[in-house]
Motif scaffolding. Structure first.
Motif, PDB file in Angstrom:
ATOM      1  N   HIS A 270      -6.784   3.158  -4.885  1.00  0.00           N
ATOM      2  CA  HIS A 270      -5.857   2.684  -3.754  1.00  0.00           C
ATOM      3  C   HIS A 270      -6.171   1.954  -2.817  1.00  0.00           C
ATOM      4  O   HIS A 270      -5.399   1.687  -1.836  1.00  0.00           O
TER       5      HIS A 270
ATOM      6  N   ASP B 285       0.253   0.906  -6.228  1.00  0.00           N
ATOM      7  CA  ASP B 285      -0.754   0.173  -5.651  1.00  0.00           C
ATOM      8  C   ASP B 285      -2.271   0.125  -6.352  1.00  0.00           C
ATOM      9  O   ASP B 285      -2.984  -0.423  -5.823  1.00  0.00           O
TER      10      ASP B 285
ATOM     11  N   SER C   9      -7.535  -1.647  -1.294  1.00  0.00           N
ATOM     12  CA  SER C   9      -7.373  -3.017  -1.743  1.00  0.00           C
ATOM     13  C   SER C   9      -8.800  -3.428  -1.914  1.00  0.00           C
ATOM     14  O   SER C   9      -9.616  -3.161  -0.957  1.00  0.00           O
TER      15      SER C   9
ATOM     16  N   LYS D 177       0.789  -1.238  -0.068  1.00  0.00           N
ATOM     17  CA  LYS D 177      -0.163  -0.006  -0.153  1.00  0.00           C
ATOM     18  C   LYS D 177       0.851   1.388  -0.056  1.00  0.00           C
ATOM     19  O   LYS D 177       1.807   1.276   0.775  1.00  0.00           O
TER      20      LYS D 177
END
Ligand SMILES: C[S@@+](CC[C@H](N)C(=O)[O-])C[C@H]1O[C@@H](n2cnc3c(N)ncnc32)[C@H](O)[C@@H]1O
Length: 233
Positions: free
Chosen positions: A127, A174, A129, A9
């Protein structure tokens, strides 16, 4: 078979100081200041929102690039911003001393339930997950007033120029882009009703005179980004 490395991240605290400069570099081939796209999006919100919102929140506001345009286009609204990057918030506050900025945590969510008439979230979900996105949309629902509006802007994964920008951008390592159908599903998971879906950002600033054509192009998946307008049930 090669084992895939987990994606780390990005911590936007590390980029807060250089954010504007990097944006300027990455978008320089579009030919105008990098704030052009920030204003473009806020103007879309202004065009579509029917009732002037009393309270506006930018969720994931970063260093506050959109906030100054909210102040211009919604001068009578109470505008606030929040993010998970303390350093970004500190910079946003420095630029906008009259605006409240919050670090996102449970306390922020629970002390601002049903507060906002309008929440704007731009280039944040890619950004986050995928397994955490449902929690975020549920929190956004909690922050919205009943009948409040949400605008989500996301990169269009079908646009090759967008893909190139994402590939070259230092903080997009990410990034997992959302197809429109995934964002639409997210809206439903958040118990929100879709009001509008448009592809947008078709024209760089050199062609801004053609912008009036966007309303005819909105279903064509060639815009640099897309947005969804939704309403809390
Ligand atoms: C690419 S920047 C976009 C900033 C701003 N929305 C804009 O349009 O200029 C992404 C922002 O999302 C924030 N972010 C990342 N994960 C987040 C999360 N789970 N909740 C809220 N914000 C998050 C980052 O800290 C960063 O400020």
């Amino acid at each position: 078979m090669k084992k895939e490395e987990p994606i780390e991240k990005i911590d936007f605290d590390e980029y807060a100081d250089v954010y504007d400069k990097v944006m300027e570099e990455d978008l320089k081939f579009f030919g105008e200041e990098n704030t052009y796209f920030a204003e473009y999006k806020v103007k879309i919100v202004q065009d579509l929102i029917k009732v002037n919102p009393d309270k506006i929140l930018e969720y994931g506001c970063g260093i506050g690039r959109n906030i100054k345009f909210f102040k211009t286009y919604f001068p009578s609204s109470d505008i606030e911003g929040c993010d998970i990057s303390q350093k970004s918030i500190d910079l946003a506050k420095k630029e906008n001393p009259n605006i409240n900025f919050y670090l996102i945590n449970d306390e922020f969510i629970n002390s601002n339930l049903n507060k906002y008439n309008l929440i704007f979230i731009s280039c944040v979900f890619h950004h986050i997950s995928p397994e955490l996105r449902n929690d975020v949309i549920k929190n956004i629902n909690k922050l919205l007033k009943p009948k409040g509006s949400l605008f989500i802007f996301e990169h269009n994964p079908y646009n090759p120029v967008t893909l190139k920008i994402v590939k070259d951008c230092i903080w997009d390592k990410d990034a997992i882009l959302l197809k429109p159908k995934e964002t639409k599903k997210l809206i439903r998971t958040g118990n929100l009703n879709e009001v509008n879906f448009n592809y947008t950002l078709f024209f760089p600033s050199q062609l801004k005179k053609l912008r009036f054509l966007e309303k005819y192009l909105k279903g064509i998946p060639l815009g640099g980004q897309y947005f969804i307008q939704a309403e809390k049930v």
